[in-house]
Design an enzyme around this catalytic site. Structure first.
Site, short mmCIF file in Angstrom:
data_model
loop_
_atom_site.label_atom_id
_atom_site.label_comp_id
_atom_site.label_asym_id
_atom_site.label_seq_id
_atom_site.Cartn_x
_atom_site.Cartn_y
_atom_site.Cartn_z
N GLY A 40 0.83 -1.20 0.00
CA GLY A 40 0.00 0.00 0.00
C GLY A 40 0.86 1.24 0.00
N GLY A 42 0.72 5.68 0.59
CA GLY A 42 0.01 6.88 0.97
C GLY A 42 0.84 8.11 0.69
CB THR A 44 3.47 10.62 4.95
OG1 THR A 44 2.58 9.70 5.61
CG2 THR A 44 2.81 11.98 4.87
CG ASP A 159 -7.49 7.83 7.49
OD1 ASP A 159 -8.54 8.04 6.86
OD2 ASP A 159 -6.40 7.61 6.93
#
Length: 734
Positions: A40, A42, A44, A159
């Site tokens: 995965g 993202g 950052t 989140d």
């Protein structure tokens, strides 16, 4: 002839290559990974599957990029601190914090969840219309337990979404879901509020969405209930396979309407969809018919969704109530009930300590059959329910071993409620567009999965219809036999009473004058009424013949259902379609096809389309047979209801006859006692008076002999009466 064997590789050379490999691969002092093993990514950080250099154990490593280091130091350290405080089966474990060699980058070494995320599960074509009921409950249980652990540690996640809920298969094969990605998490203050923003926009609370996505200035303080909103969207997504709030064009393309839908959602609504450009918003208050949850779970889930998908933070449930209500569902046992009049399966979610009376009330709410009219079959036998017992005393049920509910009246079987899957089959465009074709192929495979599930439901419904009807007919045939036996016993009872009555009548005629025979005339009328009632108890042989004929029909239909191959044929088509879809996904990574590849791609599209047509043809055949089966079931139930009604009337008449005969027997005994006293008076002499014989000579002897015979007759039939009465009592109790 000589055969040359390969030269052995020197050990030193092998070790050198291994070290070189280590140098080429990204690593930390104890772990290494390949860039191709990306799990995965993202804004950052990126997450990779890695291995321990010594043990080979698989882990997940979160590698932070340069952007992450532009954040304040305390923000950078927040995720490390959060994970360090948490230790729970439903929270991804932190094993270590290490650094890569060069350049120095922080690396979180975490538990590896080999089955992807909840999002990846939902993106599978099989789950395009939501998770199965059992899997959905596992998701709820795991998320609730994980969130409860966060609350105990005073942490807000901020989140929550399917992509941040990882899946791991336990040793028993069941899923374990774990919360991850605590980059947005933070420690709550005493007032449990925060101001900073974080999250994924489709799952954001509307107040946060307004500021973070629409960039509108505001000074709102956000409470922990914003996590509840995200959980609500996640649960809806898991239950239905789609997001609850969808503006025309999609959430990312129509942000203003997206905010309008979430912010203006009316109380009780759990979803909102805008189907036309600039069109009205359609508010949705129920989970869609395509959802795979049962009515019992939908009702309870809907109440939770309505109260956590609440834009007004003051009206939204708090976590305490959320935990109480979700655990209230998770702690319940499930009782499977198939309503034969409705031809529909129900799941009753109830606490094990509740009474059977409460269970029957819950059944009444779902089926409309009042508790006093409910009767149940279990494994072929009538199951006597005791309302005062607790439900854990009931036998264990399952999908294939459900209670079959009979009783009540129905205007007609409702059957399985479903949406025709044909509406979900998309069409391919004629031109070759690999990404678009891949998306269409996925939707086609998803529709086939749904078609297969609906087909299985229709066939299962027919199986239960026939199973329940078979048991009901067998029970009615046994009832016919019981009533015939009962009528025979009642007739024997009547004949005994009639015989005794004949003897007493002859004595009456001798012992009493004409003016004193009113009581005897009344008894004669009562006996005649009993005779008339017995004559009304006509148990027609054609009733049993009808039942026998119905039983043959049902048995024949059961053989047809057992031999049905529809699901096997659909599964065969599905397997072929999945292989084609797999090829489409491969081509999606290389959308520029050569001429030959393009021709193969076109042929695959044709094959996929032909298979889809075949699936629909099979399904239409199943639907036609199912509708015919429902019609036949409705006709059979009318016939069975008529026979049950007739048997009920006959049983009622026989019960009345028994009561009347018992009453008559008592009256007859009193009559015989009075006769005996009357006859004795013919031999009595009153004190100081001359005898007053009522009859003389032969008449007196005739009365005495007649009374003795009557007494003997009553004794001789007493055994027969006891036998008949025991038969009647046994039949009444059965």
């Amino acid at each position: 002839m000589y055969v040359c064997s390969p030269s052995p590789v020197p050990t030193e050379r092998f070790q050198f290559n291994t070290k070189a490999l280590y140098l080429k691969m990204p690593s930390t002092p104890n772990y290494l990974w390949e860039l191709e093993d990306l799990l995965g990514q993202g804004a950052t950080a990126s997450v990779y599957k890695a291995r321990n250099k010594k043990s080979g154990e698989e882990v997940a490593v979160k590698v932070f990029n340069n952007t992450s280091y532009l954040r304040p130091f305390e923000v950078q350290m927040r995720e490390f601190e959060m994970l360090g405080k948490l230790n729970h089966i439903n929270i991804v474990k932190l094993f270590a914090v290490e650094e890569t060699g060069s350049p120095k980058q922080k690396v979180l070494v975490m538990e590896y969840c080999s089955s992807g995320s909840l999002l990846s599960v939902l993106e599978e074509p099989e789950n395009a219309f939501g998770l199965s009921e059992s899997e959905f409950l596992i998701v709820v249980q795991c998320v609730v337990a994980g969130m409860n652990h966060l609350r105990e540690n005073g942490i807000v996640h901020r989140d929550i979404k399917p992509g941040n809920i990882m899946r791991l298969l336990g040793e028993d094969g069941r899923s374990i879901y774990k919360l991850t990605d605590f980059g947005a998490a933070r420690q709550l203050q005493d007032d449990e509020t925060f101001i900073s923003l974080y999250g994924t926009e489709e799952y954001l609370h509307p107040d946060m969405y307004e500021r973070a996505v629409l960039r509108k200035p505001q000074q709102k303080v956000y409470g922990v209930t914003v996590d509840l909103w995200s959980i609500g969207v996640t649960f809806y997504h898991a239950a239905c396979g789609s997001l609850p709030f969808i503006p025309y064009g999609g959430p990312r393309n129509n942000k203003e309407i997206m905010h309008k839908i979430t912010a203006e959602k009316p109380p009780g609504a759990i979803a909102g969809v805008q189907r036309k450009e600039n069109g009205p918003i359609e508010w949705i208050y129920e989970l869609p018919v395509t959802c795979r949850l049962s009515d019992g779970l939908r009702t309870q889930s809907k109440a939770i969704l309505a109260n956590i998908l609440e834009a007004d933070q003051e009206k939204c449930w708090g976590f305490d109530q959320f935990f109480a209500e979700t655990n209230n569902i998770l702690e319940r046992m499930v009782i499977h009930v198939f309503s034969l009049p409705q031809a529909r399966m129900h799941k009753i979610y109830i606490h094990h300590y509740n009474s059977v009376a409460i269970y029957m009330e819950m059944v009444a709410k779902q089926t409309g059959i009042a508790p006093e009219r409910q009767a149940y079959f279990y494994e072929g036998h009538l199951y006597p329910v005791n309302p005062s017992l607790q439900v854990h005393h009931l036998p264990k049920t399952a999908e294939q071993y459900a209670f079959i509910l009979i009783g009540g009246e129905s205007e007609g079987p409702m059957g399985v409620i479903y949406k025709d899957p044909a509406f979900d089959f998309p069409r391919f465009l004629p031109n070759v567009d690999v990404p678009v074709d891949c998306s269409v192929a996925k939707n086609v495979v998803s529709a086939v999965y749904q078609t297969l599930r609906v087909t299985e439901s229709l066939l299962t419904c027919q199986e239960f219809i026939l199973r329940g009807t078979y048991w009901l007919i067998e029970n009615l045939k046994a009832e016919c036999r019981r009533i015939a036996e009962k009528k025979s016993a009642v007739m024997s009872y009547y004949n005994c009473m009639s015989s005794i009555n004949s003897g007493s009548t002859r004595l009456y005629n001798v012992a009493y004058k004409e003016s004193d025979k009113q009581d005897q005339g009344h008894c004669q009328k009562k006996l005649q009424l009993i005779r008339n009632t017995l004559s009304s108890c006509t148990h027609s042989p054609d009733k049993e013949s009808k039942l026998g004929f119905l039983l043959l029909e049902v048995t024949k239909d059961q053989d047809h259902i057992r031999g049905d191959t529809s699901t096997d044929r659909l599964k065969h088509c599905l397997q072929k379609m999945k292989l084609i879809f797999k090829q489409f996904k491969k081509r999606k990574h290389h959308p520029r096809l050569s001429y030959n590849e393009e021709q193969i791609h076109k042929l695959d599209k044709i094959n996929l389309g032909n298979l889809a047509k075949k699936v629909l043809t099979i399904f239409q055949d199943v639907v036609q047979k199912y509708q015919a089966a429902l019609s036949e079931h409705s006709s059979r139930m009318r016939t069975i209801t008529e026979i049950r009604s007739h048997l009920g009337v006959v049983n009622g008449y026989l019960a009345t006859c028994v009561q009347d005969l018992q009453s008559y027997e008592e009256a007859l005994h009193n009559t015989v006692d009075r006769l005996a006293q009357r006859i004795q008076q013919t031999c009595l002499v009153q004190p100081n008076l001359s005898p007053i014989p009522l009859y003389h000579g032969p008449e007196q002897q005739q009365l005495t002999v007649g009374m003795l015979k009557l007494r003997d007759q009553m004794k001789s039939v007493s055994y027969e009466l006891e036998k008949n009465n025991s038969i009647i009592e046994r039949l009444n109790a059965s």
